[in-house]
Write an enzyme that holds these catalytic residues in place. Structure first.
Site, mmCIF file in Angstrom:
data_model
loop_
_atom_site.group_PDB
_atom_site.id
_atom_site.type_symbol
_atom_site.label_atom_id
_atom_site.label_comp_id
_atom_site.label_asym_id
_atom_site.label_seq_id
_atom_site.Cartn_x
_atom_site.Cartn_y
_atom_site.Cartn_z
ATOM 1 N N LYS A 121 43.391 39.577 39.507
ATOM 2 C CA LYS A 121 43.458 38.159 39.916
ATOM 3 C C LYS A 121 44.198 38.024 41.248
ATOM 4 O O LYS A 121 43.807 37.258 42.122
ATOM 5 C CB LYS A 121 44.181 37.328 38.842
ATOM 6 C CG LYS A 121 43.429 37.219 37.534
ATOM 7 C CD LYS A 121 42.191 36.367 37.689
ATOM 8 C CE LYS A 121 41.343 36.339 36.441
ATOM 9 N NZ LYS A 121 40.012 35.785 36.654
ATOM 10 N N SER B 265 45.255 32.869 37.520
ATOM 11 C CA SER B 265 46.089 32.813 36.319
ATOM 12 C C SER B 265 47.555 32.772 36.694
ATOM 13 O O SER B 265 47.964 33.343 37.727
ATOM 14 C CB SER B 265 45.812 34.074 35.496
ATOM 15 O OG SER B 265 46.794 34.226 34.511
ATOM 16 N N TYR C 159 44.524 43.751 34.844
ATOM 17 C CA TYR C 159 43.901 42.419 34.762
ATOM 18 C C TYR C 159 44.601 41.461 35.731
ATOM 19 O O TYR C 159 43.965 40.819 36.576
ATOM 20 C CB TYR C 159 43.964 41.866 33.325
ATOM 21 C CG TYR C 159 43.687 40.384 33.293
ATOM 22 C CD1 TYR C 159 42.408 39.897 33.552
ATOM 23 C CD2 TYR C 159 44.716 39.456 33.061
ATOM 24 C CE1 TYR C 159 42.151 38.532 33.570
ATOM 25 C CE2 TYR C 159 44.466 38.089 33.074
ATOM 26 C CZ TYR C 159 43.179 37.634 33.328
ATOM 27 O OH TYR C 159 42.935 36.280 33.362
#
Ligand code: NAD
Ligand code: UDP
Length: 339
Positions: free
Chosen positions: A153, A124, A149
């Site tokens: 990643k 992302s 989150y």
């Protein structure tokens, strides 16, 4: 060639499975349906006129993975499975690290044991944190992430890079998505958020369809053209085709490589509201509210590396993103389960 798609019942996964089937790949989807419905896959079969295999399982179940890798001769894995709600990740970091980081490690262990070394991973733009300059290039510093989150990643990217350094048989694509929106042009598959959407466009379409009352615009005091946040919105079908291009690339290249998947254009929240109103003919009631914690002012990509190396470029306009998102919302006002 058979491709394993983890998280393939979800939003980006289901659109990518359409592209894979259309490109002649055979597909096995593994999903625990924690944030999706198997109905999406039935619809993928209707759209493409092709069959796929669905396995209801979790990427953390090593034994099931081993069984699956024995059953099929996979040429590659596209790995979408993961939890993605930023706020939830702040409240439940262990669940996020276990699912996203732990799950990816288990998946890679099973791949290694089975001798499958080609992997496309959903990363992302969040890994860039808050860059000083726009547009964002792949060689910008990463890691200034403010939530579990995003950190999951970033950690996974590093794990995969370490893996490719340790064993040259791996070929890995780290795809950094900007803001996926829209839906398949048929209106049969699209984004089906659980509860109140966190993301802008599903929120807008749910206000328009009468499911929500009013959009809160989070901040109008950023240093952007109208003060509202600017993002690089990309049509989910363009994003999906980027995965097929990355798979093709991995056939002839080893190592881990990073690509931005974005359009290279930034639109503000108010641009999005106005574009949606124009396309749908519906008025979107909104109110300016304070900034949302953790948000950055602007974020858009330089996607030229993907154009150069993968021969990929986003094709669909903002107008198409809006029209397709709206068609999906109108045809499925309550998502998959109740349409
Ligand atoms: P999604 O929630 O619609 O899809 C993820 C899928 O993974 C769901 O079907 C879910 O049931 C499944 N899943 C989750 N944990 C699993 C597990 N342990 N085992 C098996 N299946 C599991 O999300 P999406 O928007 O399609 O995102 C796909 C991927 O892209 C995610 O990894 C996400 O973090 C990443 N991503 C998404 C965005 C975005 O804005 N949508 C942006 C950047 C990156
Ligand atoms: N946004 C907003 N209201 C909402 C949801 C989002 O104003 O209800 C804004 C948000 O502040 C950001 C942009 O819309 O500037 C995109 O937000 P989204 O959550 O979709 O993506 P992300 O923040 O992850 O880039």
């Amino acid at each position: 060639m058979v491709v394993l798609v983890t998280g393939g019942a979800g939003y980006i996964g289901s659109h990518t499975v359409v592209e894979l089937l259309k490109s002649g790949y055979d597909v096995v989807v593994l999903d625990n349906l924690s944030n999706s419905s198997a109905e999406s896959l039935l619809r993928v079969e209707k759209i493409t006129g092709r069959k796929l295999e669905f396995v209801h399982a979790d990427i953390r179940e090593r034994r099931k993975l081993d069984e699956l890798f024995r059953q099929y001769d996979f040429s590659a894995v596209i790995h979408f499975a993961g939890l993605k709600a930023v706020g939830e990740s702040v409240a439940e970091p262990l669940r996020y690290y276990d699912n996203n980081v732990g799950g990816t490690i288990t998946l890679c262990q099973a791949m290694e044991a089975a001798g499958v070394f080609r992997l496309v991973f959903s990363s992302s733009a969040t890994v860039y944190g808050e860059p000083e300059q726009m547009p964002i290039l792949e060689n910008f510093t990463v890691g200034g992430v403010t939530n579990p989150y995003g950190r999951s990643k970033w950690i996974i990217e590093q794990v995969l890079e370490d893996l490719s350094c340790a064993d040259p048989r791996w070929s890995i694509a780290l795809l950094r998505y900007f803001n996926p929106v829209g839906a398949h042009e048929s209106g049969m598959i699209g984004e089906d958020p659980d509860g109140v959407p966190n993301n802008l466009l599903p929120y807008i379409t749910q206000v328009a369809v009468g499911r929500l009352q009013q959009l809160s615009v989070f901040g109008d005091d950023y240093s952007t053209k109208d003060g509202t946040g600017v993002r690089d919105y990309i049509h989910v079908c363009d994003l999906a085709s980027g995965h097929v291009k990355a798979l093709d690339f991995l056939e002839n290249h080893n190592g881990a490589q990073v690509w931005n998947l974005g359009t290279g254009h930034g639109y503000s929240v108010l641009d999005m509201v106005h574009a949606f109103e124009e396309v749908s003919g519906c008025k979107v009631d909104y109110k300016i509210e304070p900034r949302r914690t953790g948000d950055i002012g602007e974020c858009w990509s330089d996607p030229s590396k993907a154009r150069r190396e993968l021969g990929w470029q986003a094709q669909r306009s903002l107008h198409t993103m809006m029209a397709d998102a709206w068609r999906w919302q109108q045809q499925n006002p309550h998502g998959y389960e109740h349409s």
